[in-house]
Write an enzyme that holds these catalytic residues in place. Structure first.
Site, mmCIF file in Angstrom:
data_model
loop_
_atom_site.group_PDB
_atom_site.id
_atom_site.type_symbol
_atom_site.label_atom_id
_atom_site.label_comp_id
_atom_site.label_asym_id
_atom_site.label_seq_id
_atom_site.Cartn_x
_atom_site.Cartn_y
_atom_site.Cartn_z
ATOM 1 N N SER A 74 -3.728 -10.910 -19.291
ATOM 2 C CA SER A 74 -3.172 -10.661 -20.636
ATOM 3 C C SER A 74 -2.168 -11.857 -21.017
ATOM 4 C CB SER A 74 -2.345 -9.367 -20.754
ATOM 5 O OG SER A 74 -1.374 -9.274 -19.598
ATOM 6 N N GLU A 75 -1.896 -12.715 -20.139
ATOM 7 C CA GLU A 75 -0.844 -13.904 -20.400
ATOM 8 C C GLU A 75 -1.529 -15.105 -20.710
ATOM 9 O OE1 GLU A 75 1.799 -12.961 -21.322
ATOM 10 O OE2 GLU A 75 2.810 -11.510 -19.766
ATOM 11 N N HIS A 94 2.476 -17.451 -12.550
ATOM 12 C CA HIS A 94 3.603 -16.413 -13.199
ATOM 13 C C HIS A 94 3.684 -15.133 -12.192
ATOM 14 C CE1 HIS A 94 5.325 -13.475 -15.394
ATOM 15 N NE2 HIS A 94 4.226 -12.650 -15.614
ATOM 16 N N HIS A 96 6.562 -11.788 -10.575
ATOM 17 C CA HIS A 96 7.631 -10.965 -10.912
ATOM 18 C C HIS A 96 8.350 -10.832 -9.706
ATOM 19 C CE1 HIS A 96 5.256 -8.639 -14.326
ATOM 20 N NE2 HIS A 96 5.169 -9.627 -14.450
ATOM 21 N N TYR A 115 21.294 -28.262 -4.675
ATOM 22 C CA TYR A 115 20.814 -29.609 -5.202
ATOM 23 C C TYR A 115 19.219 -29.169 -5.470
ATOM 24 C CZ TYR A 115 18.681 -30.437 -0.360
ATOM 25 O OH TYR A 115 17.774 -30.520 0.607
ATOM 26 N N HIS A 157 11.455 -9.690 -17.356
ATOM 27 C CA HIS A 157 9.874 -9.873 -17.015
ATOM 28 C C HIS A 157 9.699 -10.549 -15.663
ATOM 29 C CE1 HIS A 157 5.663 -11.026 -18.618
ATOM 30 N NE2 HIS A 157 5.678 -10.912 -17.533
ATOM 31 N N TYR A 210 9.763 -36.762 -1.737
ATOM 32 C CA TYR A 210 9.857 -35.817 -0.732
ATOM 33 C C TYR A 210 8.592 -34.848 -0.809
ATOM 34 C CZ TYR A 210 11.800 -31.940 1.814
ATOM 35 O OH TYR A 210 11.989 -30.995 2.816
HETATM 36 P P1 13P Z 1 -2.501 -9.091 -16.213
HETATM 37 O O1 13P Z 1 -3.087 -8.289 -14.920
HETATM 38 O O2 13P Z 1 -2.850 -9.111 -17.739
HETATM 39 O O3 13P Z 1 -2.486 -10.799 -15.645
HETATM 40 O O4 13P Z 1 -0.902 -9.048 -16.231
HETATM 41 C C1 13P Z 1 0.123 -8.979 -15.316
HETATM 42 C C2 13P Z 1 1.220 -9.478 -16.055
HETATM 43 O O5 13P Z 1 2.270 -9.974 -15.049
HETATM 44 C C3 13P Z 1 1.652 -9.463 -17.363
HETATM 45 O O6 13P Z 1 2.918 -10.292 -17.519
#
Ligand code: 13P
Length: 218
Positions: A74-75, A94, A96, A115, A157, A210
């Site tokens: 969805s993203e 991405h 959480h 740092y 989020h 590095y």
């Molecule tokens: P999806 O399963 O659609 O990738 O969504 C997970 C999500 O973290 C939406 O921000």
């Protein structure tokens, strides 16, 4: 499917599994993409990562056309828009992660408490304002928060980390969660002292050679 395409699809699966087994992420939250042809390969939406196989990874063109047996994450909009805005980026993670999300719930950016901030390209990691998941507004906010940076938080989020390849993007995602945890701990003792912009720039100049870091941290 040619070998390089299969390798990218498998790399997405491997890093999706890794982000959950490492505790960086949980459930079907999060998504991972790798630049490919005129668009990207990206994890499909709402599928447990343990059920993923290379053929289930979605392919999305820059115009938003998607191919694959399951709809893309969805993203896909912010993945697409980051690839357009940032030609040097070839992979996006991405997630959480708990401490990133704790700070993002408060809409806090991460200041230069350590740092290692330098691997994100500047003296702070910004927090993009809240917009509902999957929206163009969220994508616009994320692209802005990522200007001259390799990571950002998303209010209420989670986090986004960028890399020249999936190893570097994943490394930054993990380092960002460590930094968020350290900042959270430092806040327990009061207002933490910060490194100056000059001190962070000195590290940016020094750290370019590095490990997983490189020229594009500048
Ligand atoms: P999806 O399963 O659609 O990738 O969504 C997970 C999500 O973290 C939406 O921000």
């Amino acid at each position: 499917m040619d070998d390089p395409t299969l390798k990218k699809r498998q790399a997405i699966i491997d890093h999706c599994l890794l982000m959950n087994s490492s505790g960086l992420n949980q459930g079907t939250s999060g998504n991972i993409s790798i630049r490919h042809d005129d668009g990207m390969l990206i994890s499909p939406t709402s599928i447990p990562y343990s059920d993923l196989t290379p053929d289930k990874i979605a392919s999305v063109h820059l115009d938003g056309r998607a191919e694959g047996p399951i709809a893309p994450s969805s993203e896909w909009r912010f993945h697409r828009d980051v690839f357009v805005a940032r030609p040097e980026v070839n992979a996006i993670v991405h997630a959480h992660p708990t401490y990133c999300t704790v700070l993002a719930i408060h809409g806090r950016e991460i200041p230069s408490v350590h740092y290692m901030m330098a691997i994100f390209g500047g003296p702070n990691v910004r927090c993009a304002p809240y917009a509902i998941y999957g929206s163009q507004d969220l994508s616009d906010h994320a692209v802005t928060a990522l200007e001259d940076r390799h990571a950002c938080l998303l209010e209420h989020h989670g986090s986004i980390a960028l890399g020249r390849d999936i190893a570097q993007a994943y490394w930054r995602a993990e380092e960002l969660e460590t930094l968020a945890r350290q900042y959270h701990g430092a806040l327990m003792l009061g207002d933490p002292p910060l490194l100056s912009n000059r001190q962070i720039q000195d590290v940016i100049d020094k750290i370019a050679d590095y490990g997983l870091s490189d020229e594009d941290t500048k």
